[in-house]
Design a protein around this motif. Structure first.
Motif, PDB file in Angstrom:
ATOM      1  N   THR A  89      -5.285  11.448   9.647  1.00 32.63           N
ATOM      2  CA  THR A  89      -6.549  12.128   9.410  1.00 32.63           C
ATOM      3  C   THR A  89      -7.090  12.659  10.734  1.00 32.63           C
ATOM      4  N   VAL A  90      -7.328  13.957  10.766  1.00 32.62           N
ATOM      5  CA  VAL A  90      -7.887  14.620  11.949  1.00 32.62           C
ATOM      6  C   VAL A  90      -9.112  15.393  11.485  1.00 32.62           C
ATOM      7  N   ASP A  91     -10.275  15.061  12.025  1.00 28.45           N
ATOM      8  CA  ASP A  91     -11.530  15.710  11.631  1.00 28.45           C
ATOM      9  C   ASP A  91     -11.720  15.688  10.113  1.00 28.45           C
ATOM     10  N   ASN A  92     -11.524  14.520   9.528  1.00 31.21           N
ATOM     11  CA  ASN A  92     -11.694  14.296   8.085  1.00 31.21           C
ATOM     12  C   ASN A  92     -10.732  15.102   7.215  1.00 31.21           C
ATOM     13  N   THR A  93      -9.628  15.556   7.792  1.00 27.61           N
ATOM     14  CA  THR A  93      -8.622  16.305   7.036  1.00 27.61           C
ATOM     15  C   THR A  93      -7.275  15.618   7.214  1.00 27.61           C
ATOM     16  N   ARG A  94      -6.551  15.404   6.116  1.00 31.47           N
ATOM     17  CA  ARG A  94      -5.215  14.812   6.190  1.00 31.47           C
ATOM     18  C   ARG A  94      -4.217  15.893   6.601  1.00 31.47           C
ATOM     19  N   VAL A  95      -3.464  15.600   7.636  1.00 36.16           N
ATOM     20  CA  VAL A  95      -2.461  16.531   8.127  1.00 36.16           C
ATOM     21  C   VAL A  95      -1.139  15.787   8.346  1.00 36.16           C
ATOM     22  N   ALA A  96      -0.051  16.537   8.313  1.00 38.53           N
ATOM     23  CA  ALA A  96       1.259  15.959   8.596  1.00 38.53           C
ATOM     24  C   ALA A  96       1.470  15.930  10.106  1.00 38.53           C
ATOM     25  N   ARG A  97       1.894  14.790  10.604  1.00 41.23           N
ATOM     26  CA  ARG A  97       2.227  14.666  12.025  1.00 41.23           C
ATOM     27  C   ARG A  97       3.727  14.430  12.115  1.00 41.23           C
ATOM     28  N   TYR A  98       4.391  15.291  12.877  1.00 42.46           N
ATOM     29  CA  TYR A  98       5.830  15.190  13.084  1.00 42.46           C
ATOM     30  C   TYR A  98       6.070  14.512  14.424  1.00 42.46           C
ATOM     31  N   GLU A  99       6.708  13.361  14.399  1.00 36.98           N
ATOM     32  CA  GLU A  99       6.859  12.562  15.609  1.00 36.98           C
ATOM     33  C   GLU A  99       8.333  12.331  15.925  1.00 36.98           C
ATOM     34  N   MET A 100       8.625  12.266  17.206  1.00 32.50           N
ATOM     35  CA  MET A 100       9.952  11.839  17.634  1.00 32.50           C
ATOM     36  C   MET A 100       9.785  10.733  18.663  1.00 32.50           C
ATOM     37  N   VAL A 101      10.674   9.782  18.592  1.00 34.10           N
ATOM     38  CA  VAL A 101      10.681   8.686  19.544  1.00 34.10           C
ATOM     39  C   VAL A 101      12.023   8.733  20.271  1.00 34.10           C
ATOM     40  N   VAL A 102      11.961   8.554  21.579  1.00 26.06           N
ATOM     41  CA  VAL A 102      13.156   8.572  22.409  1.00 26.06           C
ATOM     42  C   VAL A 102      13.184   7.273  23.202  1.00 26.06           C
ATOM     43  N   ALA A 103      14.332   6.617  23.191  1.00 22.97           N
ATOM     44  CA  ALA A 103      14.502   5.373  23.946  1.00 22.97           C
ATOM     45  C   ALA A 103      15.761   5.484  24.796  1.00 22.97           C
ATOM     46  N   TYR A 104      15.709   4.875  25.968  1.00 25.78           N
ATOM     47  CA  TYR A 104      16.879   4.873  26.849  1.00 25.78           C
ATOM     48  C   TYR A 104      16.871   3.615  27.695  1.00 25.78           C
ATOM     49  N   THR A 105      18.007   3.331  28.320  1.00 28.75           N
ATOM     50  CA  THR A 105      18.131   2.128  29.129  1.00 28.75           C
ATOM     51  C   THR A 105      17.980   2.452  30.609  1.00 28.75           C
ATOM     52  N   ALA A 106      17.476   1.477  31.345  1.00 23.31           N
ATOM     53  CA  ALA A 106      17.329   1.606  32.796  1.00 23.31           C
ATOM     54  C   ALA A 106      17.756   0.285  33.427  1.00 23.31           C
ATOM     55  N   GLU A 107      18.761   0.372  34.293  1.00 26.90           N
ATOM     56  CA  GLU A 107      19.282  -0.842  34.916  1.00 26.90           C
ATOM     57  C   GLU A 107      18.567  -1.198  36.213  1.00 26.90           C
TER      58      GLU A 107
END
Length: 133
Positions: A85-103
Motif C-alpha cells: 500500500t502506497v498512499d492508500n493505494t494497493r500497488v504491485a511491487r516487483y522485487e529482486m534479491v541478490v545474495a553472494y559470498t565473501a571470504e
C-alpha cells in the motif's frame, strides 16, 4: 501468469569479452530476464544484468562495490511480486534479491570469519527513467 520471450537469436550471456560470468538467472516482470553474475575484470564485482523480452540489455545493477576485491562470489538471484500500500493505494511491487559470498572482510560490515553471505533487496521503480531497480 505467463511471460513469453521474443528472442530471435540465443541470448549469449558469457561470451561478450567483458569478463562477466553469469551464475544465476530468473524471469522477472514483463518477461525480463534477470541475470546475476560477477565481473572478473573488476575485482569480481557482483552485477545483475536485466534484459527485455527481445534480449536487449535494459540495465546493469552494481550489487557490490568494485573497490572491494571478491573471489568468485557465486551470486544467486530471486524475484517476487507482492502487493503493498502506497498512499492508500494497493500497488504491485516487483522485487529482486541478490545474495553472494565473501571470504574476506568487507569495509563497513561486520564479518564473522569463514565465508559470509551478503544479501541485497531491490525493487522496480516505474517512476524512475527506464523503470530502474
Amino acid at each position: 501468469r505467463v511471460n513469453i520471450n521474443e528472442l530471435v537469436a540465443p541470448l549469449v550471456l558469457n561470451n561478450t569479452g567483458d569478463g562477466f560470468v553469469p551464475t544465476d538467472i530468473e524471469v522477472g516482470h514483463e518477461g525480463r530476464l534477470l541475470v546475476a553474475g560477477y565481473d572478473t575484470g573488476n575485482n569480481d564485482q557482483v552485477l545483475v544484468r536485466i534484459y527485455d523480452q527481445k534480449g536487449s540489455l535494459l540495465q546493469e545493477v552494481a550489487v557490490s562495490d568494485s573497490a572491494v576485491a571478491l573471489d568468485q562470489p557465486d551470486p544467486v538471484i530471486g524475484f517476487a511480486e507482492r502487493q503493498v500500500t502506497v498512499d492508500n493505494t494497493r500497488v504491485a511491487r516487483y522485487e529482486m534479491v541478490v545474495a553472494y559470498t565473501a571470504e574476506s572482510a568487507i569495509p563497513d560490515l561486520d564479518t564473522k570469519g569463514g565465508e559470509d553471505a551478503v544479501i541485497g533487496l531491490y525493487w522496480f521503480d516505474s517512476a524512475q527513467p527506464a523503470g530502474s531497480h
